[in-house]
Scaffold this motif. Structure first.
Motif, PDB file in Angstrom:
ATOM      1  N   GLY A 692       0.827  -1.204   0.000  1.00  0.00           N
ATOM      2  CA  GLY A 692       0.000   0.000   0.000  1.00  0.00           C
ATOM      3  C   GLY A 692       0.855   1.244   0.000  1.00  0.00           C
ATOM      4  O   GLY A 692       2.002   1.259  -0.456  1.00  0.00           O
ATOM      5  N   ASP A 693       0.269   2.331   0.522  1.00  0.00           N
ATOM      6  CA  ASP A 693       0.978   3.609   0.525  1.00  0.00           C
ATOM      7  C   ASP A 693       2.196   3.550   1.422  1.00  0.00           C
ATOM      8  O   ASP A 693       2.203   2.889   2.464  1.00  0.00           O
ATOM      9  CB  ASP A 693       0.044   4.719   1.015  1.00  0.00           C
ATOM     10  CG  ASP A 693      -1.103   4.941   0.050  1.00  0.00           C
ATOM     11  OD1 ASP A 693      -0.929   4.660  -1.147  1.00  0.00           O
ATOM     12  OD2 ASP A 693      -2.169   5.384   0.544  1.00  0.00           O
ATOM     13  N   PRO A 694       3.253   4.241   1.047  1.00  0.00           N
ATOM     14  CA  PRO A 694       4.443   4.261   1.905  1.00  0.00           C
ATOM     15  C   PRO A 694       4.123   4.956   3.222  1.00  0.00           C
ATOM     16  O   PRO A 694       3.324   5.883   3.254  1.00  0.00           O
ATOM     17  CB  PRO A 694       5.466   5.064   1.090  1.00  0.00           C
ATOM     18  CG  PRO A 694       4.636   5.881   0.156  1.00  0.00           C
ATOM     19  CD  PRO A 694       3.431   5.062  -0.154  1.00  0.00           C
ATOM     20  N   PRO A 695       4.725   4.492   4.293  1.00  0.00           N
ATOM     21  CA  PRO A 695       4.460   5.119   5.593  1.00  0.00           C
ATOM     22  C   PRO A 695       5.012   6.531   5.634  1.00  0.00           C
ATOM     23  O   PRO A 695       5.965   6.862   4.943  1.00  0.00           O
ATOM     24  CB  PRO A 695       5.197   4.199   6.586  1.00  0.00           C
ATOM     25  CG  PRO A 695       6.299   3.581   5.775  1.00  0.00           C
ATOM     26  CD  PRO A 695       5.730   3.409   4.386  1.00  0.00           C
ATOM     27  N   VAL A 696       4.382   7.309   6.452  1.00  0.00           N
ATOM     28  CA  VAL A 696       4.813   8.701   6.596  1.00  0.00           C
ATOM     29  C   VAL A 696       6.038   8.800   7.489  1.00  0.00           C
ATOM     30  O   VAL A 696       6.850   9.690   7.352  1.00  0.00           O
ATOM     31  CB  VAL A 696       3.648   9.546   7.179  1.00  0.00           C
ATOM     32  CG1 VAL A 696       4.102  10.958   7.468  1.00  0.00           C
ATOM     33  CG2 VAL A 696       2.491   9.543   6.201  1.00  0.00           C
ATOM     34  N   GLY A 697       6.190   7.883   8.393  1.00  0.00           N
ATOM     35  CA  GLY A 697       7.250   7.996   9.392  1.00  0.00           C
ATOM     36  C   GLY A 697       6.631   7.964  10.767  1.00  0.00           C
ATOM     37  O   GLY A 697       5.605   7.316  10.968  1.00  0.00           O
ATOM     38  N   ARG A 698       7.223   8.685  11.706  1.00  0.00           N
ATOM     39  CA  ARG A 698       6.655   8.705  13.047  1.00  0.00           C
ATOM     40  C   ARG A 698       6.336  10.140  13.449  1.00  0.00           C
ATOM     41  O   ARG A 698       6.842  11.086  12.851  1.00  0.00           O
ATOM     42  CB  ARG A 698       7.636   8.093  14.051  1.00  0.00           C
ATOM     43  CG  ARG A 698       8.885   8.919  14.297  1.00  0.00           C
ATOM     44  CD  ARG A 698       9.776   8.210  15.310  1.00  0.00           C
ATOM     45  NE  ARG A 698      10.868   9.030  15.765  1.00  0.00           N
ATOM     46  CZ  ARG A 698      12.038   9.154  15.158  1.00  0.00           C
ATOM     47  NH1 ARG A 698      12.239   8.509  14.020  1.00  0.00           N
ATOM     48  NH2 ARG A 698      12.994   9.913  15.669  1.00  0.00           N
ATOM     49  N   THR A 699       5.487  10.295  14.444  1.00  0.00           N
ATOM     50  CA  THR A 699       5.182  11.620  14.985  1.00  0.00           C
ATOM     51  C   THR A 699       6.374  12.087  15.813  1.00  0.00           C
ATOM     52  O   THR A 699       6.799  11.419  16.757  1.00  0.00           O
ATOM     53  CB  THR A 699       3.916  11.555  15.867  1.00  0.00           C
ATOM     54  OG1 THR A 699       2.813  11.178  15.045  1.00  0.00           O
ATOM     55  CG2 THR A 699       3.644  12.899  16.500  1.00  0.00           C
ATOM     56  N   ARG A 700       6.919  13.231  15.443  1.00  0.00           N
ATOM     57  CA  ARG A 700       8.139  13.690  16.129  1.00  0.00           C
ATOM     58  C   ARG A 700       8.365  15.171  15.900  1.00  0.00           C
ATOM     59  O   ARG A 700       7.843  15.761  14.946  1.00  0.00           O
ATOM     60  CB  ARG A 700       9.358  12.919  15.641  1.00  0.00           C
ATOM     61  CG  ARG A 700       9.706  13.174  14.192  1.00  0.00           C
ATOM     62  CD  ARG A 700      10.732  12.171  13.691  1.00  0.00           C
ATOM     63  NE  ARG A 700      11.127  12.442  12.319  1.00  0.00           N
ATOM     64  CZ  ARG A 700      12.230  13.129  11.983  1.00  0.00           C
ATOM     65  NH1 ARG A 700      13.041  13.597  12.924  1.00  0.00           N
ATOM     66  NH2 ARG A 700      12.523  13.347  10.717  1.00  0.00           N
ATOM     67  N   LEU A 701       9.150  15.730  16.794  1.00  0.00           N
ATOM     68  CA  LEU A 701       9.633  17.105  16.656  1.00  0.00           C
ATOM     69  C   LEU A 701      10.925  17.037  15.858  1.00  0.00           C
ATOM     70  O   LEU A 701      11.935  16.498  16.320  1.00  0.00           O
ATOM     71  CB  LEU A 701       9.870  17.725  18.038  1.00  0.00           C
ATOM     72  CG  LEU A 701      10.470  19.123  18.091  1.00  0.00           C
ATOM     73  CD1 LEU A 701       9.568  20.125  17.390  1.00  0.00           C
ATOM     74  CD2 LEU A 701      10.689  19.543  19.533  1.00  0.00           C
ATOM     75  N   VAL A 702      10.906  17.581  14.628  1.00  0.00           N
ATOM     76  CA  VAL A 702      12.058  17.446  13.744  1.00  0.00           C
ATOM     77  C   VAL A 702      13.181  18.374  14.163  1.00  0.00           C
ATOM     78  O   VAL A 702      14.340  17.979  14.295  1.00  0.00           O
ATOM     79  CB  VAL A 702      11.637  17.724  12.286  1.00  0.00           C
ATOM     80  CG1 VAL A 702      12.854  17.718  11.367  1.00  0.00           C
ATOM     81  CG2 VAL A 702      10.625  16.680  11.836  1.00  0.00           C
ATOM     82  N   GLY A 703      12.881  19.653  14.379  1.00  0.00           N
ATOM     83  CA  GLY A 703      13.954  20.573  14.741  1.00  0.00           C
ATOM     84  C   GLY A 703      13.507  22.019  14.748  1.00  0.00           C
ATOM     85  O   GLY A 703      12.349  22.344  14.445  1.00  0.00           O
ATOM     86  N   ALA A 720       2.520  11.154  12.220  1.00  0.00           N
ATOM     87  CA  ALA A 720       2.295   9.845  11.612  1.00  0.00           C
ATOM     88  C   ALA A 720       0.823   9.636  11.301  1.00  0.00           C
ATOM     89  O   ALA A 720       0.468   8.830  10.438  1.00  0.00           O
ATOM     90  CB  ALA A 720       2.794   8.735  12.537  1.00  0.00           C
ATOM     91  N   SER A 721      -0.034  10.386  11.988  1.00  0.00           N
ATOM     92  CA  SER A 721      -1.475  10.298  11.757  1.00  0.00           C
ATOM     93  C   SER A 721      -2.066  11.676  11.943  1.00  0.00           C
ATOM     94  O   SER A 721      -1.492  12.523  12.631  1.00  0.00           O
ATOM     95  CB  SER A 721      -2.111   9.298  12.728  1.00  0.00           C
ATOM     96  OG  SER A 721      -1.896   9.710  14.058  1.00  0.00           O
ATOM     97  N   PRO A 722      -3.218  11.944  11.335  1.00  0.00           N
ATOM     98  CA  PRO A 722      -3.810  13.281  11.465  1.00  0.00           C
ATOM     99  C   PRO A 722      -4.100  13.610  12.929  1.00  0.00           C
ATOM    100  O   PRO A 722      -4.366  12.734  13.744  1.00  0.00           O
ATOM    101  CB  PRO A 722      -5.103  13.182  10.639  1.00  0.00           C
ATOM    102  CG  PRO A 722      -4.878  12.042   9.703  1.00  0.00           C
ATOM    103  CD  PRO A 722      -4.013  11.063  10.438  1.00  0.00           C
ATOM    104  N   GLY A 723      -4.070  14.892  13.236  1.00  0.00           N
ATOM    105  CA  GLY A 723      -4.377  15.334  14.590  1.00  0.00           C
ATOM    106  C   GLY A 723      -3.775  16.688  14.865  1.00  0.00           C
ATOM    107  O   GLY A 723      -3.045  17.254  14.047  1.00  0.00           O
ATOM    108  N   ALA A 724      -4.104  17.224  16.040  1.00  0.00           N
ATOM    109  CA  ALA A 724      -3.618  18.548  16.447  1.00  0.00           C
ATOM    110  C   ALA A 724      -2.304  18.419  17.206  1.00  0.00           C
ATOM    111  O   ALA A 724      -2.115  17.497  17.999  1.00  0.00           O
ATOM    112  CB  ALA A 724      -4.664  19.248  17.318  1.00  0.00           C
ATOM    113  N   ALA A 725      -1.413  19.333  16.955  1.00  0.00           N
ATOM    114  CA  ALA A 725      -0.145  19.392  17.665  1.00  0.00           C
ATOM    115  C   ALA A 725      -0.052  20.733  18.399  1.00  0.00           C
ATOM    116  O   ALA A 725      -0.546  21.745  17.909  1.00  0.00           O
ATOM    117  CB  ALA A 725       1.031  19.235  16.702  1.00  0.00           C
ATOM    118  N   SER A 726       0.556  20.717  19.563  1.00  0.00           N
ATOM    119  CA  SER A 726       0.792  21.957  20.317  1.00  0.00           C
ATOM    120  C   SER A 726       2.225  21.964  20.820  1.00  0.00           C
ATOM    121  O   SER A 726       2.867  20.906  20.930  1.00  0.00           O
ATOM    122  CB  SER A 726      -0.186  22.090  21.486  1.00  0.00           C
ATOM    123  OG  SER A 726      -0.013  21.028  22.410  1.00  0.00           O
TER     124      SER A 726
END
Length: 789
Positions: A692-703, A720-726
């Motif tokens: 299927g579709d390639p994975p997006v990766g993981r939810t993380r703070l990149v920099g 990694a999945s839709p949602g709100a970030a703060s």
């Protein structure tokens, strides 16, 4: 004021007859005493006695003593002191002295018992109403077991309706001029008196025979004609309630100061001198041992000329900076601005300060060199200031590199505008900083740099001055350079391929921290930014780790880049610096073996991965060296720079699986966290193919970019999945200073910008902050941000 002796008393042929006549005429028949009584007075205790009362008191110590009377409001009561009892109705004999002041005052008689001036024993007072209607008055005797010592902190007392007077002994030396000070707060009307026994024989006198009298919140000067014990009396004239202080002091010969050798000040004043023999800046300072109390400072050019407490003449400068700070005065002796010679410093406790203090002078004979390794100093409880000279050129910008730990330290840059020059730290000619700063020299001249320890804590600091050169220092790839305390300039790197690269630094002391920033240009920069401009990325990973910035040269312009490693905080250890271009690595190829020596920091590899594939990164470290590897990728296929914290797979030290979120070339960076020797094996092997579709990766703070920042910084993150970030921004003390909420979005990479302002819209101060990410209320990660202003 005293009033003339009344005619009735003046007509009396003897003192005893005068007292008897006054007693007989002043009392109505119903008020007359039926017989003589002699109630006993206790020192310091007020009693209420009627007119004509004859209390007794017994003096058993070699000291001054005083007895006084205060009548009701509007009454006038007088007092006598006698040596013996007498027949009724007078009841006393052997008159010694009397006090006959008017209404609204305390009448008192004082006697001297030092060295047998009066014989010890029992004496008799008589209080009587001269005018008014009051039936009784307050009478008090004080045997003066207290001493008022010159040149110590003033004695503090409270007084109220139950107090009439208090008496002290004070020893004064012949020829010295003393200042008697009296400060009172409240409803009581208090006055202070000084008495002297001129003949050292039997001595009793009334209030009018004082040698000096001062009111509330005033001072008086008195030059002692002879050495001996003098008497001091403070009266409560109206029976009000107050707190008051009484003190006496004289100018003492000043004590010498030695450069860089602090002196302890025990009393409320310190009179010192220093001999400036060199043509440098000089500085003198005072700091209270109690941060809540305050000491002030003055510098003078003459040994005499002012009364106590200043004592010196030709005032040159003063400093009154308040509690919690050292008071500092700086003078310039370069080029004859001031003449070499002896100068005088007076430190004095301000207000109610009672804490000891320290005074320090530094003759400033040390010089700071520009574009040289920073100096490192320790400071402790005894240290207040350190002073240097440095020559700056007009129109030139200078970077003052300063970092401190432990103590509350600041540094001052001092400029003489061109005259005889003495200033304090609040002068407009003094620029004060507590961190690295840029400074523009106004004139070509010698400047002073003064470091001050405001709280007396133990600590250390680093101090240096630099300018920017015409070009950066070239640094070959895979070549390690040692730094001496701190790098002043960015080092030029010239990658010759389109592969990945990393620029790295590491402290030689694992307990200390070095960081690194990459720049794109070397024009128009300042020393604070490594003399470069165009921030690309930063890494600030903390002590015990190497810091590095990773770049993918394929999408970057073919030009130089500039790495600026710098010691974080008050780091004093040497650091290591190097950069490396990636070596190619092929999936499923044999293991690549690497060898690490103590000077190595990073080794970079470039490998092609396919989207959605799972790979096994096989990593086998051997030896004492502490190794980690991280995987970086360029998801946008564009210009890419990232600090160490932006890795897709971070800080692995053993075989680890990795799913490539997109197709392309990835960087594997092996970092050595310690100055040790070892080897490692590295291999990338294919694993499972994703469906299927390639994975997006993981939810993380990149920099964060830029980092360090001088204002706004962009926070890059992935979901990694839709949602709100703060995101929450915290300072070093753990206080939340700002909160950012990103709109709910789809999976993938995104970013928000923090303006560098708190929740009230105010720009936050220079310092270190932490940005924490939450996704759907769950903590994801945290990154450190260095904010510069």
């Amino acid at each position: 004021m005293s009033r003339p002796i009344r005619s009735l008393r003046g007509a009396a042929p003897t003192f005893a007859i005068a007292v008897t006549m006054l007693f007989a005429s002043a009392l109505a028949p119903e008020q007359a005493l039926a017989q003589c009584t002699y109630p006993v007075l206790t020192s310091g205790t007020v009693v209420s006695l009627g007119s004509g009362a004859t209390p007794q008191f017994s003096m058993g110590a070699d000291a001054w003593c005083a007895v006084g009377v205060r009548g009701p409001v509007g009454d006038d009561w007088d007092l006598t002191v006698n040596s013996a009892t007498g027949a009724f109705p007078g009841c006393v004999a052997g008159g010694l002295s009397s006090s006959t002041y008017g209404a609204g005052t305390v009448d008192f008689v004082i006697g001297d018992f030092n060295s047998g001036a009066n014989p010890l024993g029992t004496y008799y007072a008589q209080s009587y109403r001269f005018s008014g209607v009051g039936a009784a008055a307050d009478v008090e005797w004080d045997d003066d077991n207290d001493y008022l010592l010159p040149n110590v902190y003033p004695t503090v007392r409270s007084t109220g309706p139950g107090d009439v007077l208090e008496c002290w002994d004070t020893y004064l030396a012949a020829g010295y001029t003393y200042t008697l000070s009296h400060v009172s707060f409240g409803s009581a009307t208090t006055r202070a008196f000084l008495f002297r026994n001129p003949a050292a024989g039997a001595y009793w006198v009334g209030r009018s025979s004082r040698v000096m009298e001062i009111g509330m919140n005033t001072t008086g000067a008195y030059t002692a004609p002879t050495s001996g014990w003098y008497g001091v009396v403070v009266t409560n004239e109206n029976g009000g309630s107050s707190n008051y202080s009484i003190g006496i002091a004289t100018c003492l010969p000043p004590e010498p100061l030695a450069s860089a050798s602090p002196s302890i000040v025990i009393g409320p004043n310190s009179w010192t001198y220093f001999d400036q023999s060199n043509n440098y800046y000089t500085a003198v300072a005072v700091r209270s041992n109690d941060p809540s109390q305050d000491w002030d400072l003055g510098v003078f050019g003459a040994v005499s000329g002012s009364p106590h407490p200043y004592c010196f003449g030709n005032g040159l400068a003063s400093s009154a900076y308040g509690s919690g700070k050292a008071d500092v005065i700086i003078g310039d002796f370069n080029g004859g601005a001031n003449f070499a010679g002896r100068y005088y410093a007076h430190a004095l406790a301000y207000g109610g300060s009672t804490s000891p203090a320290r005074v320090e002078w530094d003759d400033g004979v040390e010089q700071l060199a520009i574009d040289q390794p920073s100096i490192v100093r320790t400071t402790g409880a005894n240290d207040i200031i350190e002073c240097w000279d440095v020559f700056l050129t007009a129109g030139q910008w200078y970077t003052f590199d300063f970092a401190a730990e432990g103590a509350d330290l600041k540094y001052m840059v001092v400029r003489n505008p061109g005259s005889t020059f003495w200033v304090n730290r609040s002068s407009p000619d003094v620029a004060e900083f507590n961190a690295s700063e840029q400074y523009l020299a106004q004139t070509s001249d010698w400047y002073a740099v003064v470091v001050v320890n405001d709280n007396g804590a133990e600590g250390s600091y680093r101090l240096g001055i630099s300018t920017c050169p015409q070009e950066a220092y070239p640094l070959p790839a895979n070549f390690t350079v040692y730094s001496q305390y701190d790098w002043k300039y960015a080092s030029q790197a010239d990658p010759d391929s389109a592969r990945w690269m990393a620029f790295a630094t590491r402290s030689r002391n694992p307990a200390q921290d070095w960081d690194v920033t990459m720049f794109s240009d070397f024009t128009g920069g300042t020393g604070a930014t490594g003399c470069a401009t165009g921030t690309l990325a930063s890494s600030a990973y903390g002590s015990g780790w190497a810091d590095y910035v990773v770049g993918y040269r394929r999408y970057n312009p073919p030009s130089f880049v500039f790495g600026f490693p710098f010691a974080f905080g008050s780091t004093t250890s040497d650091g290591l610096l190097m950069w490396d271009e990636a070596d190619p690595l092929t999936v499923d190829a044999p293991t690549t073996n690497g060898s690490i020596v103590p000077e190595d920091i990073v080794e970079v590899y470039d490998v092609e991965l396919k989207a959605g594939w799972e790979y096994e990164v096989q990593f086998t470290p051997v030896g004492a060296v502490n190794l980690h590897f991280s995987v970086f990728g360029n998801p946008a296929g564009a210009t890419y720079w990232s600090g160490r914290g932006g890795a897709m797979l971070a800080e692995a030290n053993t075989t680890t699986s990795f799913i490539a979120p997109f197709a392309g070339r990835y960087a594997i960076v092996v970092a050595s966290e310690s100055e040790a020797t070892g080897t490692y094996g590295l291999r990338v092997a294919r694993g499972l193919v994703a469906v299927g579709d390639p994975p997006v990766g993981r939810t993380r703070l990149v920099g964060l970019s830029p980092n360090p920042a001088r204002g706004a910084t962009r926070i890059t993150y992935e979901l990694a999945s839709p949602g709100a970030a703060s995101f929450a921004v915290f300072d070093l003390a753990g206080r939340r200073v700002a909160t950012l909420t990103a709109p709910s979005g789809s999976a993938g990479a995104s970013s928000v910008v923090w303006s560098g302002r708190d929740e009230d819209g105010r720009a936050v101060a220079t310092g270190v902050y932490f940005v924490s990410m939450l996704h759907e209320g769950r903590a994801v990660g945290e990154s450190r941000l260095v904010l510069l202003r």
